[in-house]
Design a protein around this motif. Structure first.
Motif, short mmCIF file in Angstrom:
data_model
loop_
_atom_site.label_atom_id
_atom_site.label_comp_id
_atom_site.label_asym_id
_atom_site.label_seq_id
_atom_site.Cartn_x
_atom_site.Cartn_y
_atom_site.Cartn_z
N ILE A 53 -5.24 -4.51 -3.71
CA ILE A 53 -5.00 -3.34 -3.26
C ILE A 53 -5.66 -3.11 -1.87
O ILE A 53 -7.08 -3.24 -2.01
CB ILE A 53 -5.22 -2.24 -4.22
N SER A 58 -6.42 0.12 -0.41
CA SER A 58 -6.93 1.14 -0.47
C SER A 58 -8.23 0.97 -0.86
O SER A 58 -8.81 0.50 -1.89
CB SER A 58 -6.21 2.00 -1.41
N ARG A 77 -8.77 2.96 -4.27
CA ARG A 77 -8.50 2.27 -5.49
C ARG A 77 -9.09 0.74 -5.78
O ARG A 77 -9.48 0.32 -6.80
CB ARG A 77 -6.73 1.89 -5.26
N SER A 78 -9.21 -0.11 -4.36
CA SER A 78 -10.08 -1.12 -4.70
C SER A 78 -11.25 -1.07 -5.39
O SER A 78 -11.85 -1.64 -5.94
CB SER A 78 -9.96 -1.84 -3.25
#
Length: 426
Positions: free
Chosen positions: A124, A126, A129-130
């Protein structure tokens, strides 16, 4: 060098910190003075300490460990690649960034393991999120529960819910250290407070007390949903009063103890070095802490990467070089392992702003006298790309597995929820 600033903590700041604590009280780090931390007798002889350094924003691995032997690098990077003559060769294919002389020295001495191509499946791009995935060791992120260090604390020291097992230096603690049963200590870097003054410390995310922000980093791509405060007002007010009573005294003790730390090692004047000096003060002083956390931002290099990233590398190399030298002065320091990581790398090709956008994989670095130095994993291909990114070749949880198992004697599955192959750097 400026003198320590001893201003009373404003009620507004305490209320802000307390209000944030109302949002997730079970995850709120607690702030204590050094007197609460010094428990040298609790640390068994030969115990190992872990220092996690987060490079927040997405460090460009291809400008850190440079594949100078691959012409594809120079085809994709017309303005952001270093000339081969500038680099510090590691072998015929790889080289260190020219600002990482300290890394090169540690590698040559056999005290640096470079784990290449670290990432995870279905990556991911982001930041938010990551980093959730990196902080929990789980693709579900925060939905999976506590941070991975919090889970390690509960598994390794379940019958000892003391806050001194995990310490984060900096005003914004990462989710990795959060635990519903073993809350960490989170304090601003006293040395940074001394060197840079109050306003600059606040600007870089520090504070006289821990003002926890649930956000992973200021570059987060997604907003954090905050729950309304409907209950627990009386308990919250008591918590605020206690915070107000304790904050000035505890932060002053921590600042004083760190500033009083004596070392012959000359640390550079940057925020990361200030925090690492404080970590060294606690480690070399015989503190019973087992895991330290430090965060450095500024790695989101979408524009003018060559200048910005080189500046970051210079600061990182100088700070780590001094810190590692300082650690080698004591047995506790020699039993310390330092892991450097970032949430993802950068794309292979440069963008139109002489920078690089979010990628999917990058190297991790493991330092220490206990480390078996060398190259681990496989360097990602620059021709077999995943939508313009290098593909991950090593699951980052293999690094976690290795330190969990070999440093703390804990079953990694109990912490990470799954099995990942250990590496041979410990």
């Amino acid at each position: 060098m400026s003198k320590p600033i001893s201003r009373p903590i404003s009620r507004r700041r305490v209320l802000r910190a307390g209000a944030l604590g109302l949002l997730a009280p079970s995850l709120q780090p607690r702030t204590f003075g050094l007197g609460r931390l010094v428990r040298a007798s609790d640390l068994p002889p030969g115990s190992k300490q872990l220092v996690m350094i987060q490079l927040s924003g997405g460090n460009d691995g291809l400008s850190t460990i440079v594949p100078h032997g691959d012409d594809e690098l120079y085809r994709h990077r017309k303005t952001t690649a270093h000339q081969r003559t500038e680099l510090l060769p590691l072998d015929e294919y790889r080289a260190f960034n020219p600002r990482l002389g300290a890394f090169r020295a540690e590698f040559d001495a056999g005290r640096l393991a470079i784990v290449e191509g670290c990432g995870y499946p279905d990556p991911i791009r982001s930041h938010f999120r990551s980093m959730e995935i990196w902080h929990t060791g789980d693709h579900r992120g925060r939905a999976s529960g506590d941070g991975w260090i919090g889970k390690l604390s509960a598994t390794a020291w379940g019958d000892q819910p003391e806050p001194d097992s995990v310490v984060h230096f900096g005003g914004r603690a990462p989710y990795s250290v959060f635990s519903s049963t073993h809350p960490p200590v989170a304090v601003a870097s006293p040395t940074a407070y001394r060197w840079f003054g109050e306003q600059d410390v606040y600007a870089m995310g520090g504070s006289a007390i821990c003002e926890h922000e649930p956000d992973v980093d200021s570059t987060a791509d997604e907003p954090v949903q905050r729950e309304p405060r409907h209950s627990g007002r009386d308990a919250a007010l008591r918590q605020l009063r206690k915070t107000l009573d304790d904050a000035t005294e505890s932060s002053a003790r921590v600042r004083g103890a760190a500033i009083a730390y004596q070392t012959e090692v000359d640390y550079p004047g940057n925020a990361l070095a200030a925090s690492l000096r404080d970590v060294a003060a606690l480690i070399n002083g015989g503190v019973g802490t087992r895991v330290f956390s430090v965060l450095e931002g500024g790695y989101d290099t979408h524009t003018n990467q060559l200048i910005q990233h080189d500046r970051n590398m210079g600061g990182l190399g100088a700070a780590l070089g001094a810190f590692l030298k300082d650690l080698r002065r004591t047995e506790a320091g020699k039993n310390t392992v330092v892991v450097v990581f970032s949430e993802f790398g950068r794309r292979v090709a440069e963008n139109g702003s002489k920078g690089h956008d979010h990628g999917k994989a990058g190297p991790m670095f493991v330092f220490g006298d206990q480390v078996k130095g060398g190259l681990y994993g496989a360097h990602p291909s620059l021709t077999d790309l995943d939508d313009g990114d290098v593909s991950f070749t090593t699951d980052f949880r293999s690094v976690y597995t290795t330190v969990i198992e070999r440093m703390f004697g804990v079953n990694p599955v109990a912490v990470l929820g799954d099995s990942y192959p250990a590496l041979a750097f410990l």
